[in-house]
Design an enzyme around this catalytic site. Structure first.
Site, PDB file in Angstrom:
ATOM      1  CG  ASP A 114      -7.683  -3.680  -1.369  1.00 28.98           C
ATOM      2  OD1 ASP A 114      -8.093  -4.747  -1.854  1.00 28.98           O
ATOM      3  OD2 ASP A 114      -8.000  -3.303  -0.236  1.00 28.98           O
ATOM      4  CG  ASP A 141      -2.182  -0.908   0.868  1.00 30.20           C
ATOM      5  OD1 ASP A 141      -2.551  -1.005  -0.324  1.00 30.20           O
ATOM      6  OD2 ASP A 141      -2.749  -1.506   1.800  1.00 30.20           O
TER       7      ASP A 141
HETATM    8  N1  GLY Z   1      -7.149  -1.475   1.330  1.00 27.66           N
HETATM    9  C1  GLY Z   1      -7.909  -1.980   2.416  1.00 27.66           C
HETATM   10  C2  GLY Z   1      -9.302  -1.516   2.437  1.00 27.66           C
HETATM   11  O1  GLY Z   1      -9.851  -1.056   1.461  1.00 27.66           O
HETATM   12  O2  GLY Z   1      -9.908  -1.589   3.477  1.00 27.66           O
END
Ligand code: GLY
Length: 379
Positions: A158, A100
């Protein structure tokens, strides 16, 4: 870049300017209380805080930069720059990094670099992009999501939102390797995550040695075959962003497919359940953040399709943001520092359910910026 004009009627323009004014007021107040910190979810009117490695830490500086871009308020600039600098603790290896880094450094360092040309920001974003590229598994052609040893072959939807950091890095360095990795991951997502109806898996597990697909998991959705609403929003926006950077029609078609699934399943008031296929129950977790992200993704998509289709996506986004604004914002609550109510981080784990979450505020504000007159994004 195509520029769709906001609706010419004065009522619409008035609504947009008033809402933008309210966002400025909220963000200025938040800046007073949050300063250079890592807000995540709001309880009893105040955002709690996370550690420096938390995946959402780009959204607060991103929100500050959205407002600073127009108001040039130095207090917001200082808070955004300092929050970004505090994340150096993570880049310098004190915490283990995950995939992320795109969410984290696109909205902080890339944003500051695009706005102010700050050389330290460019260096940070390049460091994060190199880390992300290093998580690529060539056998399975996916970017590894998390660090637990049993998750070495896991990828998640994601990650589509992390890819813009790689595209940006290729443009900056004139080295296509980052873009090649992003495209290979996007192709794997197209093939292994997205279903024909436009819904998506959250997690797909691959054999890290052979790259063979093993199974899909429910993750933050209800089960492996369900339709986590924020995951759908990541698919819409993430595919649209990959299309913007590559011009690949297949990504546009995928973004459209997910957009139509999202809109067709959305309840009338614009507030989706946390999973479109979870059985309905009393007090169910809802997720406004999915709608805010989807709306911003629809606006991205409206720039990529022929003019005959643009207005449809633009209008759908405006309608969605208006519904959120009318019913699920905290404008009239002086004790709530957040903007958007009823977000849900993780319903299966019951963490942060039906509360404001920082990325809901970010995407709501970003969508309003785009509706006012579409501008470059930080992604
Ligand atoms: N990337 C984790 C979420 O969307 O909660």
């Amino acid at each position: 870049m195509k520029n769709i004009e906001p609706h010419p009627d004065s009522e619409s323009r008035l609504w947009l300017e008033q809402t933008w004014g309210k966002i400025i007021g909220k963000v200025e107040n938040m800046c007073e209380s949050i300063g250079a910190d890592f807000p995540y979810a709001s309880y009893h009117g105040k955002y709690n805080r996370e550690q420096a490695d938390w995946w959402t830490n780009g959204f607060w500086p991103g929100l500050l930069w959205l407002v600073y871009r127009e108001t040039k308020d130095e207090r917001l600039k200082e808070a955004a720059a300092l929050t970004e600098a505090r994340m150096d603790l993570v880049l310098n290896d004190f915490f283990p990094l995950h995939h992320d880094v795109g969410f984290m450094w696109s909205l902080s360092s890339v944003a500051q670099f695009k706005l102010l040309g700050h050389e330290d920001s460019r260096r940070r974003a390049m460091t994060a992009a190199s880390h992300l590229a290093g998580r690529f598994n060539p056998a399975g052609q996916f970017i590894r999501a998390w660090n637990q040893p049993e998750r070495v072959g896991w990828a998640i939807i994601d990650c589509m939102m992390n890819l813009p950091l790689l595209y940006w890095a290729s443009e900056e360095t004139k080295d296509p390797r980052f873009r090649h990795i992003a495209r290979l991951h996007a192709d794997t997502t197209l093939r292994e995550f997205l279903r024909p109806d436009g819904s998506t898996h959250h997690i797909v597990c691959f054999d890290p040695e052979t790259g063979e697909r093993q199974e899909a998991l429910g993750g933050q959705g209800y089960d492996p075959d369900s339709a986590w609403s924020r995951g759908t929003a990541w698919a819409i926006y993430g595919m649209a962003l990959s299309a913007r950077y590559t011009g690949d029609r297949r990504y546009i078609d995928a973004a459209k497919r997910s957009a139509h699934f999202f809109l067709a399943n959305l309840p009338d008031d614009g507030l989706p359940p946390w999973d479109f296929r979870a059985p309905w129950e009393e007090g169910m977790a809802m997720d406004s953040t999915a709608s805010a992200c989807a709306a911003s993704g629809l606006l991205e998509l409206s720039l990529l399709v022929p003019s005959s289709e643009s207005r449809m996506y633009f209008d759908a986004a405006e309608k969605l943001i208006r519904k959120l604004d009318e019913q699920y914002t905290a404008w009239n609550d002086p004790h709530e520092e957040a903007i958007l109510l009823f977000g849900t981080a993780n319903s299966p784990r019951k963490t942060h359910v039906n509360v404001p979450i920082i990325y809901g505020d970010y995407f709501f504000a970003e969508a309003i910026c785009k509706l006012r007159s579409i501008k470059d994004t930080f992604w």
